[in-house]
Design an enzyme around this catalytic site. Structure first.
Site, PDB file in Angstrom:
ATOM      1  N   TRP A 147     -12.290  59.245 -14.224  1.00  0.00           N
ATOM      2  CA  TRP A 147     -11.426  60.423 -14.410  1.00  0.00           C
ATOM      3  C   TRP A 147     -10.158  60.093 -15.184  1.00  0.00           C
ATOM      4  CZ3 TRP A 147     -11.465  63.153  -8.903  1.00  0.00           C
ATOM      5  CH2 TRP A 147     -12.781  63.549  -8.603  1.00  0.00           C
ATOM      6  N   HIS A 165     -11.282  47.888 -18.920  1.00  0.00           N
ATOM      7  CA  HIS A 165     -11.525  49.086 -19.738  1.00  0.00           C
ATOM      8  C   HIS A 165     -10.721  48.939 -21.039  1.00  0.00           C
ATOM      9  CE1 HIS A 165     -11.417  53.231 -21.132  1.00  0.00           C
ATOM     10  NE2 HIS A 165     -12.459  53.450 -20.355  1.00  0.00           N
ATOM     11  N   GLU A 198      -8.955  50.861 -22.677  1.00  0.00           N
ATOM     12  CA  GLU A 198      -7.592  51.414 -22.650  1.00  0.00           C
ATOM     13  C   GLU A 198      -6.630  50.425 -21.992  1.00  0.00           C
ATOM     14  OE1 GLU A 198      -8.605  55.204 -20.908  1.00  0.00           O
ATOM     15  OE2 GLU A 198      -9.651  55.726 -22.761  1.00  0.00           O
ATOM     16  N   GLU A 200     -19.017  49.601 -23.916  1.00  0.00           N
ATOM     17  CA  GLU A 200     -18.296  50.782 -24.374  1.00  0.00           C
ATOM     18  C   GLU A 200     -17.682  50.496 -25.745  1.00  0.00           C
ATOM     19  OE1 GLU A 200     -17.045  53.521 -21.001  1.00  0.00           O
ATOM     20  OE2 GLU A 200     -15.485  52.019 -21.155  1.00  0.00           O
ATOM     21  N   SER A 214     -18.363  58.764 -25.147  1.00  0.00           N
ATOM     22  CA  SER A 214     -18.736  60.140 -25.493  1.00  0.00           C
ATOM     23  C   SER A 214     -20.124  60.541 -24.987  1.00  0.00           C
ATOM     24  CB  SER A 214     -18.622  60.367 -27.012  1.00  0.00           C
ATOM     25  OG  SER A 214     -17.271  60.193 -27.421  1.00  0.00           O
ATOM     26  N   GLY A 254     -16.349  59.366 -19.336  1.00  0.00           N
ATOM     27  CA  GLY A 254     -14.942  59.729 -19.242  1.00  0.00           C
ATOM     28  C   GLY A 254     -14.775  61.236 -19.233  1.00  0.00           C
ATOM     29  N   GLY A 255     -14.475  61.796 -20.401  1.00  0.00           N
ATOM     30  CA  GLY A 255     -14.171  63.226 -20.513  1.00  0.00           C
ATOM     31  C   GLY A 255     -15.167  64.143 -19.810  1.00  0.00           C
TER      32      GLY A 255
HETATM   33  C1  PEP Z   1     -14.478  55.936 -20.766  1.00  0.00           C
HETATM   34  O1  PEP Z   1     -13.303  56.217 -20.617  1.00  0.00           O
HETATM   35  O2  PEP Z   1     -14.939  54.947 -20.201  1.00  0.00           O
HETATM   36  C2  PEP Z   1     -15.286  56.787 -21.638  1.00  0.00           C
HETATM   37  C3  PEP Z   1     -16.487  56.376 -21.945  1.00  0.00           C
HETATM   38  O3  PEP Z   1     -14.715  57.945 -22.094  1.00  0.00           O
HETATM   39  P1  PEP Z   1     -15.474  59.157 -22.863  1.00  0.00           P
HETATM   40  O4  PEP Z   1     -16.740  59.453 -22.114  1.00  0.00           O
HETATM   41  O5  PEP Z   1     -14.499  60.305 -22.801  1.00  0.00           O
HETATM   42  O6  PEP Z   1     -15.751  58.689 -24.247  1.00  0.00           O
END
Ligand code: PEP
Length: 250
Positions: free
Chosen positions: A10, A94, A96, A166, A212, A233-234
């Site tokens: 989240w 992650h 980020e 990722e 995504s 994520g989103g």
């Molecule tokens: C994530 O934050 O691990 C991610 C994959 O984000 P999103 O699905 O929004 O690309």
């Protein structure tokens, strides 16, 4: 046979009220799908969301932990604190955290080891940037992240760790890796795990794809032989879409 794992990160969303509503809906909508479902709320919501999901089929995760057991680390949380709240999983490395908070692969490795020590399953995130992909160094980047991230992990930990591939260029951009691109890196990661932890461990460790993922692309991605689930994520902030991703893993 690896049970598919669908985990919703989240990030720094949503409010407490919305988070409770989302968690209740995720529990309702993902019952009996045959995959493992986990929600990973932001720090201030972990306890409240745990009160909703712990004891149901939906697992609880945390987005980060500090390698030390306790001490003067203002703003940080120890793995044992997450365990006390009912968490079973924790994200480590992650992109980020790596990019925005300067986490090195070595520090991420310390977190992975701490998670194991504290009784949590680390989800070690690895992946290349767009520049790195275009420079043809994806495998080298992922290898460096695996070497450092799993420095203290052995074959006996196979059932207690998860890897998430990722690609940074696919996170939050709406531009997912194609199933073929993702499968190629997943196969590479499984090969690396085989060389370093043995064939049996490599077959047991789940490798999630993240970047995504949404209801419309989940089936194809999750249909690849080495993709054992998704880190979302989103699309995890909307229960129906998240449940559709989980359903696509069946
Ligand atoms: C994530 O934050 O691990 C991610 C994959 O984000 P999103 O699905 O929004 O690309």
């Amino acid at each position: 046979m690896r049970t598919k794992l669908i985990a919703g990160n989240w990030k720094m969303n949503p409010s407490l009220a919305k988070g409770r509503e989302l968690a209740r809906e995720v529990v309702e909508r993902t019952r009996g799908l045959g995959c493992e479902v986990v929600v990973i709320p932001p720090v201030p919501l972990v306890q409240a969301i745990g009160e909703i999901v712990v004891g149901t089929h939906v697992g609880l995760g945390a987005q980060n932990l500090h390698p030390e057991r306790s001490g003067a680390y203002t703003g940080e949380a120890a793995g044992s604190m997450w365990v006390e709240l009912g968490a079973r999983y924790v994200l480590c490395g992650h992109s980020e955290r790596r990019q925005l908070f300067g986490e090195t692969s070595r520090f991420v490795g310390a977190k992975v080891a701490a998670a194991r020590r504290d009784g949590l399953v680390p989800i070690l995130c690895v992946g290349e940037t767009l520049d790195e992909r275009e420079a043809g160094v994806t495998e080298a980047v992922v290898t460096e992240q695996l070497v450092a991230g799993l420095a203290d992990v052995g074959a006996a930990d196979a059932d207690g760790i998860v890897i998430a591939y990722e690609p940074v260029w696919a996170i939050g951009t709406g531009k997912n890796a194609t199933p073929e691109q993702a499968q190629a890196v997943h196969r590479f990661v499984r090969g690396w795990l085989g060389q370093h932890l043995g064939a049996d461990a490599a077959e047991r460790i789940r490798i999630l794809y993240g970047g995504s993922v949404k209801a419309s692309n989940a089936k194809e991605l999750l249909g690849q032989p080495d993709i054992d689930g998704a880190l979302v994520g989103g699309a995890s902030l909307e229960a129906a879409g998240f449940a559709a991703i989980a359903a696509a893993s069946a």
